[in-house]
Design a protein around this motif. Structure first.
Motif: not given
Ligand code: UDP
Ligand code: MG
Length: 216
Positions: A37-52, A73-85
């Motif tokens: 699986e590919l887990i993509l975590i959008d870390d508060g983007s403001r350029d339309g990344s989250s919609e993509m 939340y920062g790169q590493h917190n975003a990765i942690l969120c990915g790990f948890a899911n």
């Protein structure tokens, strides 16, 4: 049964890189010959990344899972969120800017199968600006002095972690996290391999000198 793989990627304002990143990761994932699986975590983007990312999850159901954080939340917190899911027996992290070629994922997974629970990687030739490389080297030296963590190429996020390491990371209450160092601390049998590194495909590095010091 073959161990499954989760590819975990934090995304902050990477709109221009996402189409190629997703295409290359899906191609690689499908050739791994195991559940993935590919887990993509959008870390508060403001350029339309989250919609993509939301779209990508709809386009590749059962393959892509998108997690949208409400703010940065920062790169590493975003990765942690990915790990948890993530479901995988093995997690592979990389950056969204295509500096880490997704085509190296197979080599990391192969190395894990030799019995390692942490596979770091060393960039054969680092393709970053002179100052970014210098800043990283300095941070590396400081870390070596103050901890017993041995990571040859610290700023490089292309790494694989075993389920045992991920479970400990998920349980850990550490709040200022640098994922590779935390994982190294929890690993029983760590190793490293050589990988390629490319220039950022589009956009700019999100790290200033100050944020590198904070990370350390
Ligand atoms: N990133 C993130 N949150 C942030 C900063 C960066 O999720 O607050 C992501 C970014 O999109 C990329 C990775 O973390 O996938 C590494 O960031 P960058 O390429 O800017 O760092 P560098 O290559 O200079 O270490
Ligand atoms: Mg980068």
């Amino acid at each position: 049964m073959k161990s499954s793989v989760s590819i975990v990627i934090p995304v902050h304002n990477e709109r221009l890189n996402l189409p190629q990143l997703i295409e290359r990761c899906v191609k690689v994932g499908r050739t791994l010959d195991r559940p993935w699986e590919l887990i993509l975590i959008d870390d508060g983007s403001r350029d339309g990344s989250s919609e993509m990312l939301v779209e990508a999850a709809k386009t590749y159901p059962g393959e892509i899972k998108s997690l949208i954080l409400n703010r940065n939340y920062g790169q590493h917190n975003a990765i942690l969120c990915g790990f948890a899911n993530a479901q995988g027996d093995v997690m592979v992290t990389l950056d969204a800017d295509l500096q880490n070629p997704p085509e190296e994922i197979g080599a990391l997974v192969d190395k894990m199968r030799e019995g390692y629970d942490y596979v770091g990687s060393i960039r054969r030739k680092r393709q970053d600006s002179a100052w970014r490389t210098y800043a990283s080297k300095m941070m590396n030296r400081i870390r070596e002095k103050i901890t017993s963590i041995k990571i040859t190429d610290q700023g490089n996020m292309l790494r694989a972690y075993g389920r045992n390491v991920i479970n400990l990371i998920n349980q850990c209450q550490e709040v200022s996290t640098y994922v590779p160092a935390l994982a190294y601390t929890f690993a029983r049998k760590p190793t490293e391999i050589m990988v390629e590194h490319e220039e950022r495909a589009a956009g700019e590095s999100k790290y200033s000198f100050y944020s590198l010091i904070r990370l350390n």
